[in-house]
Design an enzyme around this catalytic site. Structure first.
Site, mmCIF file in Angstrom:
data_model
loop_
_atom_site.group_PDB
_atom_site.id
_atom_site.type_symbol
_atom_site.label_atom_id
_atom_site.label_comp_id
_atom_site.label_asym_id
_atom_site.label_seq_id
_atom_site.Cartn_x
_atom_site.Cartn_y
_atom_site.Cartn_z
ATOM 1 N N GLU A 71 0.893 -1.302 0.044
ATOM 2 C CA GLU A 71 -0.027 0.039 -0.094
ATOM 3 C C GLU A 71 0.966 1.400 -0.107
ATOM 4 O O GLU A 71 0.387 2.209 0.841
ATOM 5 C CB GLU A 71 -0.797 -0.087 1.059
ATOM 6 C CG GLU A 71 -2.035 -1.027 1.082
ATOM 7 C CD GLU A 71 -3.012 -1.036 2.302
ATOM 8 O OE1 GLU A 71 -4.026 -1.598 2.125
ATOM 9 O OE2 GLU A 71 -2.601 -0.537 3.448
ATOM 10 N N GLU B 247 -6.940 -7.202 -1.230
ATOM 11 C CA GLU B 247 -7.795 -7.222 0.189
ATOM 12 C C GLU B 247 -9.166 -6.873 -0.138
ATOM 13 O O GLU B 247 -9.339 -5.642 -0.243
ATOM 14 C CB GLU B 247 -6.940 -6.288 1.061
ATOM 15 C CG GLU B 247 -5.680 -6.621 1.568
ATOM 16 C CD GLU B 247 -4.819 -5.468 2.598
ATOM 17 O OE1 GLU B 247 -5.721 -4.722 2.957
ATOM 18 O OE2 GLU B 247 -3.914 -5.718 2.658
#
Length: 825
Positions: A186, A255
């Site tokens: 991320e 995710e």
């Protein structure tokens, strides 16, 4: 054949069998094109789920992975947790539940694949985002940027992990189960804050990863500019609009947030099963081919592993397998049915031609066609209105915020809004009815010597960041003395002000407790503590105990956020209209890490906590110890800590994690009824209002001596009542079965039987589990009388049809369903 020859032959045969079991059949070529991930040249749909090995125990792994496979998963995803494996530089720990190699092999034994997210930054609401705190204290280091010190350490650890995996031949290219690996995590969300160095760093990450030659693709999540050959992937509640940055990269969702994490003082987040299924179906409708649930099993933040700060010990995440490994229904079952449908049309989805019909008002039909066969997705993204669409002359009614899947483009076999799986209501049950109290011994934490002399292990003339102590303890004493004999700040109207109180602050002056202050997940270090104090006209000892509740794990430059007491720390006097401030920040400060009870390891089973008379209640800084017998059965065990304040708990020397049941969640004045329709956020569908943030704490059965005595130790920081502590088993207390017309309803009380039926209805049934009621129409036969046949059975199946329940008086267009609520005992 001679006896010796037979023995030799048998030995060779056994060796060959063992070799075959240890190999994953043969090496798998993992590649990809713009349509899908390819295994040995065949495009595949991948359904994956996150299970983090340190958040459970080695004994739990086989059951968790088996349930994941039974739930329709192909793959298990996990992070690698750097700070758990290298707590001290170049000193490694891969024992117990940190044995990630054993975890991967357990997945392999079930015939599933693995996605290995090495990071080594992981976020994951894990302490310091998975970075060891000693990194922060290395001279000249800057984390997650083009800094030689950091990059050397990151490459060393990443290489270590890759070499360990290669040695065990666990990459698919070696015949193992690992089909993808991830570097960084991320970073695209925060890269701008690092400027040009951020882009250079992510390019270095890609080059470094590729140089390790693992033989399977690397991925980068939330990295829109991921350099080739990295595959960029999506994280979020929905990823149907995600487009990879390269035409040769498949659309992958690393995710899919099945719920959300919880913080102390916050309510319980829940994401409805209907909305999760909607997001998944919409993702595959729009060309997605890999979906990973985060989390499929969340587990427990044992010890001091929770991050945040202020992340709870439970990391349940509203996952299909709950914190203790039990099925969370209906989410588990509703998704399992979806996975079966998706797998049944895998070939068509990955090889078929795609066409789309737009009906307006966010209603679409997507048709996949391959070798004369077709499969259809009908989606309605409108959050309020149902829609009836016509396809090839046939009308199909699509509920608001749902997707219907028709494997043959004729018959709907799955709709995301129509749940045909039971809801299981799990309860905590005591073997003795909760009447028997534990017999406690106790001793107070030895504070006086530390506070009286104020001499620590380290002294400075400024306030230290608590991370300087390498996070070896939650606790750090900040101690200084101030002589007010001839100081103009002295008066009878003085206050002590601490600007930035850390996570938790306890104030002692001249050996006496003054007060405490703590914040929450949203304020972190922004609190100010100010209180009136009585100081002597002479020397005064000020002792401040700072307690962390997990280190920050996310955000740009999160590693630089101050921990502990950043200051200034001041004495303030108001005299007439004049305010006089004395800043103590530059005084000589002494520091002591930890508390004496921890140094003496009072949490160990061999420790002595001897006082048993006059058990103190609501006494802060106190150690308690009691013996107990393991609860009967095989169900998950929890300890109920209602009545305690804040602290840490151990069973037979194993840390259950931090506890804080006195931190209550907010009220429900701003909560609306939970509606799966419309975009989900972590503020939606919350429960647990005005209740303890966390009351129950997981005690894995592997921590216990099933036949003998066990010991629980508590360190109570705030003050509480240990006599209310008790152990419970988690069991299914009641179930609510549901099935839409012409489907079969199944009720199941695992390990128990149906003892009563509270409600049954077929037709237009309203309400939710625990509050069902008949709606506008119902069947002619009494549903409750029919469902009484389930009493005494562990599992009961009934067809939801007018043939069983008789004709209904329902108007056309009303979805008829069978709904039952039953008690398990």
């Amino acid at each position: 054949m001679t006896i010796s020859s037979r023995i030799c032959f048998i030995s060779l045969f056994i060796s060959a069998v063992i070799l075959g079991l240890n190999a994953y059949a043969s090496a798998v070529d993992v590649s990809h094109d713009g349509r899908a991930l390819k295994l040995d040249g065949e495009r595949r749909i991948i359904i994956s789920g996150s299970i983090h090995y340190p958040r459970s125990t080695t004994q739990m792994w086989p059951d968790l992975i088996k349930k994941a496979k039974e739930g329709g998963l192909d793959t298990i995803e996990t992070y690698i947790f750097w700070n758990a494996h290298e707590p001290v530089r170049r000193q490694y720990d891969f024992s117990g539940n940190l044995d990630f190699i054993k975890f991967i092999k357990t997945v392999q034994d079930e015939g599933l694949y693995v996605i290995l997210r090495i990071g080594p930054y992981v976020c994951a609401e894990w302490n310091y985002g998975g970075f060891p705190v000693w990194l922060h204290n290395m001279p000249g280091i800057e984390l997650r940027t083009t800094n030689e010190v950091f990059m050397n350490e990151m490459q060393n650890f990443t290489t270590l992990i890759v070499d360990m995996v290669k040695e065990e031949k666990l990459f698919a290219s070696q015949g193992g189960p690992i089909i993808l690996a991830q570097i960084e995590n991320e970073y695209g969300n925060i890269m701008k804050s690092y400027g040009d160095a951020g882009k250079a760093y992510i390019n270095w990450c890609a080059t470094m990863a590729e140089s390790l030659n693992i033989g399977v693709p690397w991925i980068m999540c939330q990295q829109d500019d991921a350099p080739q050959p990295m595959i960029n992937t999506c994280n979020g509640f929905y990823c149907h609009d995600f487009v990879p940055n390269n035409a040769n990269s498949p659309k992958m969702w690393t995710e899919n947030w099945l719920g959300w994490f919880k913080a102390w003082g916050n309510k319980d987040p829940h994401r409805p099963a209907e909305d999760v299924a909607f997001g998944v179906a919409l993702f595959f409708q729009t060309g997605g081919t890999l979906n990973n649930y985060y989390m499929y099993h969340g587990g427990t933040n044992f010890g001091r592993t929770a991050g945040g700060p202020y992340i709870t010990t439970t990391y349940d995440y509203d996952a299909p397998l709950n914190e203790y490994g039990s099925l969370s229904q209906p989410k588990y079952g509703h998704l399992k049915e979806l996975h079966e449908v998706l797998h049944s049309i895998e070939k068509i989805l990955t090889y078929g031609n795609i066409s789309t019909i737009q009906y307006g008002n966010s209603v679409n039909a997507t048709i996949y066609s391959y070798k004369g066969n077709s499969s259809c997705f009908f989606s309605n993204q409108n959050s309020t209105s149902d829609h009836t669409l016509k396809y090839e002359g046939v009308e199909y009614k699509i509920p608001a915020w749902s997707v219907s899947i028709l494997p043959d483009c004729k018959k709907e076999v799955y709709n995301t809004a129509k749940v045909n799986t039971q809801t299981s209501v799990l309860v905590k049950k005591s073997d003795d009815g909760g009447e028997k109290q534990l017999q406690w011994s106790w001793r107070g934490e030895e504070l006086f010597k530390t506070m009286q002399f104020g001499k620590g292990h380290v002294s400075t003339k400024h306030l230290l960041d608590q991370k300087v102590m390498n996070d070896v303890s939650d606790y750090l004493w900040y101690m200084t003395s101030v002589d007010l004999k001839n100081d103009i700040v002295y008066s009878h109207n003085m206050s002590l002000r601490v600007n930035g109180t850390g996570n938790v602050l306890h104030v002692y002056i001249n050996g006496k407790y003054v007060g405490s202050k703590w914040g929450n997940y949203d304020t972190t270090n922004g609190n100010v503590y100010e209180t009136k104090v009585k100081l002597k006209k002479g020397r005064n000892q000020i002792s401040l105990l700072s307690a962390t509740v997990g280190l920050k794990n996310y955000g740009p430059h999160f590693d630089l956020v101050k921990t502990g007491l950043p200051g200034p720390i001041e004495i303030i006097t108001t005299r007439d209209d004049e305010t006089i401030t004395k800043d103590l920040s530059g005084h000589k400060w002494s520091y002591t890490t930890g508390l004496q009870g921890f140094d003496k390891k009072l949490f160990n089973p061999t420790s002595t906590i001897s006082r048993s008379n006059d058990l103190p209640i609501n006494r802060s800084m106190t150690w308690y110890k009691a013996a107990f017998k393991a609860p009967l059965g095989e169900e998950p065990i929890v300890v109920d800590l209602l009545g305690l304040g804040k602290g840490e708990a151990w069973v037979n020397g194993h840390s259950l994690g931090r506890y804080w049941p006195s931190y209550m969640a907010g009220n429900c004045s701003d909560e609306n009824a939970c509606d799966y329709r419309g975009k989900y956020s972590s503020e939606k569908c919350r429960t647990g209002c005005e209740e303890p943030s966390q009351r129950f704490y997981h005690v894995p059965r592997s921590f216990l001596n099933e036949a003998g005595d066990n010991e629980i130790v508590l360190f109570e920081e705030f003050g509480g009542n240990p006599t209310r502590v008790g152990f419970r088993r988690e069991v299914v207390g009641s179930v609510c079965g549901t099935a839409h017309e012409n489907r079969t309803m199944e009720l199941s009380c695992p390990g128990r039987t149906v003892s009563a039926v509270r409600f049954a209805g077929f037709g237009d049934v309203r309400g939710s589990c625990g509050s069902f009621r008949k709606g506008s129409c119902t069947s002619s036969n009494d549903a409750l009388s029919i469902l009484l046949e389930c009493v005494g059975k562990e599992t009961c199946r009934v067809e939801a049809s007018e043939g069983v329940f008789g004709a209904t008086d329902c108007e056309e267009g009303i979805w008829k369903r069978l709904v039952v609520e039953a008690v398990c005992s």
